[in-house]
Structures are given as C-alpha cells and as structure tokens.
Scaffold this motif. Structure first.
Motif, short mmCIF file in Angstrom:
data_model
loop_
_atom_site.label_atom_id
_atom_site.label_comp_id
_atom_site.label_asym_id
_atom_site.label_seq_id
_atom_site.Cartn_x
_atom_site.Cartn_y
_atom_site.Cartn_z
N MET A 1 0.71 -1.00 -0.01
CA MET A 1 -0.03 -0.10 -0.03
C MET A 1 0.72 1.28 -0.11
O MET A 1 1.78 1.36 0.80
CB MET A 1 -0.87 -0.12 1.20
CG MET A 1 -1.67 1.19 1.36
SD MET A 1 -2.72 1.27 0.25
CE MET A 1 -3.70 2.99 0.76
N MET A 2 0.72 2.27 -0.80
CA MET A 2 1.37 3.18 -1.04
C MET A 2 0.32 4.40 -0.21
O MET A 2 -0.59 4.39 -0.05
CB MET A 2 1.66 3.75 -2.26
CG MET A 2 2.38 3.02 -3.07
SD MET A 2 2.58 3.19 -5.10
CE MET A 2 3.47 4.95 -4.83
N PHE A 3 1.27 5.40 0.16
CA PHE A 3 0.57 6.49 0.80
C PHE A 3 0.82 7.81 0.25
O PHE A 3 1.84 8.03 -0.52
CB PHE A 3 1.01 6.59 2.51
CG PHE A 3 2.64 6.78 2.56
CD1 PHE A 3 2.80 8.11 2.70
CD2 PHE A 3 3.46 5.80 2.76
CE1 PHE A 3 4.23 8.26 3.00
CE2 PHE A 3 5.01 5.93 2.72
CZ PHE A 3 5.11 7.54 2.77
N ALA A 4 -0.15 8.71 0.28
CA ALA A 4 0.07 9.86 -0.49
C ALA A 4 0.98 10.94 0.42
O ALA A 4 0.93 10.92 1.50
CB ALA A 4 -1.41 10.53 -0.71
N ASN A 5 1.80 11.57 -0.22
CA ASN A 5 2.54 12.84 0.41
C ASN A 5 1.63 13.92 0.67
O ASN A 5 0.54 13.78 0.19
CB ASN A 5 3.96 12.99 -0.30
CG ASN A 5 3.68 13.69 -1.59
OD1 ASN A 5 2.80 14.51 -1.91
ND2 ASN A 5 4.44 13.42 -2.72
N HIS A 6 2.33 15.02 1.31
CA HIS A 6 1.29 16.13 1.65
C HIS A 6 0.79 16.94 0.44
O HIS A 6 -0.35 17.22 0.49
CB HIS A 6 2.13 17.23 2.31
CG HIS A 6 1.54 18.51 2.77
ND1 HIS A 6 0.74 18.35 3.71
CD2 HIS A 6 1.54 19.87 2.36
CE1 HIS A 6 0.00 19.46 3.82
NE2 HIS A 6 0.69 20.42 2.87
N LEU A 36 -0.90 11.41 -10.07
CA LEU A 36 -1.83 10.99 -9.53
C LEU A 36 -2.89 10.17 -10.41
O LEU A 36 -3.01 9.21 -10.04
CB LEU A 36 -2.70 12.05 -8.96
CG LEU A 36 -2.33 12.73 -7.85
CD1 LEU A 36 -3.11 14.10 -7.23
CD2 LEU A 36 -2.12 11.94 -6.56
N VAL A 37 -2.94 10.42 -11.79
CA VAL A 37 -3.78 9.60 -12.55
C VAL A 37 -2.79 8.34 -12.92
O VAL A 37 -3.37 7.50 -13.06
CB VAL A 37 -3.91 10.51 -13.91
CG1 VAL A 37 -4.32 9.56 -15.16
CG2 VAL A 37 -4.85 11.63 -13.61
N GLY A 38 -1.55 8.59 -13.11
CA GLY A 38 -0.71 7.44 -13.08
C GLY A 38 -0.81 6.50 -12.19
O GLY A 38 -0.53 5.31 -12.39
N LYS A 63 -4.93 8.20 0.60
CA LYS A 63 -5.11 9.69 1.29
C LYS A 63 -5.21 9.28 3.07
O LYS A 63 -4.90 10.13 3.59
CB LYS A 63 -6.30 10.31 0.75
CG LYS A 63 -6.30 11.87 1.36
CD LYS A 63 -7.41 12.51 0.82
CE LYS A 63 -7.62 13.90 1.27
NZ LYS A 63 -7.61 13.91 2.82
N MET A 64 -6.01 8.35 3.07
CA MET A 64 -6.45 8.10 4.64
C MET A 64 -5.26 7.34 5.13
O MET A 64 -5.31 7.22 6.38
CB MET A 64 -7.63 7.15 4.55
CG MET A 64 -8.82 8.43 4.23
SD MET A 64 -10.21 7.52 4.03
CE MET A 64 -10.90 7.30 5.62
#
Length: 69
Positions: A1-6, A36-38, A63-64
C-alpha cells in the motif's frame, strides 16, 4: 500500500466528496495531476465543457493511510 505525500493529499482534498470537479477550479499542478492519474488515485474525463477529475477508491485509501515519519 502506498501512501500519499502532503502535496498529493492536499490536491485530493479538493476532490473528496465532490464527484467530478472541473480542472479550472483546481490548483494548476499538471505534473502532480499526471502522477496521481498514473497511480490510479484520480481519474480524468474529457467533456464538452472541459476536463474534470475525481478521486478513486484507491486514492481515498492512499489519502487516509497513515503518513510514515
């Protein structure tokens, strides 16, 4: 699982719970949008009235996800 940066989280916040959002009402970040689309975190559609984006389920999860420090 990847997480989103700020920056990714901040951009996706504009899309959360809003359905399709016109690109003109979003921050001008072409490279970020492309990333983000990629990753499959947002999706894009072309319509007569312009380009719109919305967050995907995969994007909501990223995002969560807790941020690693």
């Amino acid at each position: 699982m990847m997480f989103a940066n700020h920056k990714e989280r901040q951009f996706m916040q504009h899309l959360r719970g809003a359905g399709w959002v016109k690109a003109i009402s979003l921050p001008n970040s072409p490279k970020l949008v492309q990333n983000l689309v990629g990753k499959g975190w947002i999706e894009c559609r072309q319509a007569e009235n312009g380009i719109s984006y919305r967050i995907t389920e995969k994007g909501l999860k990223a995002k969560m996800a807790p941020v690693r420090v």
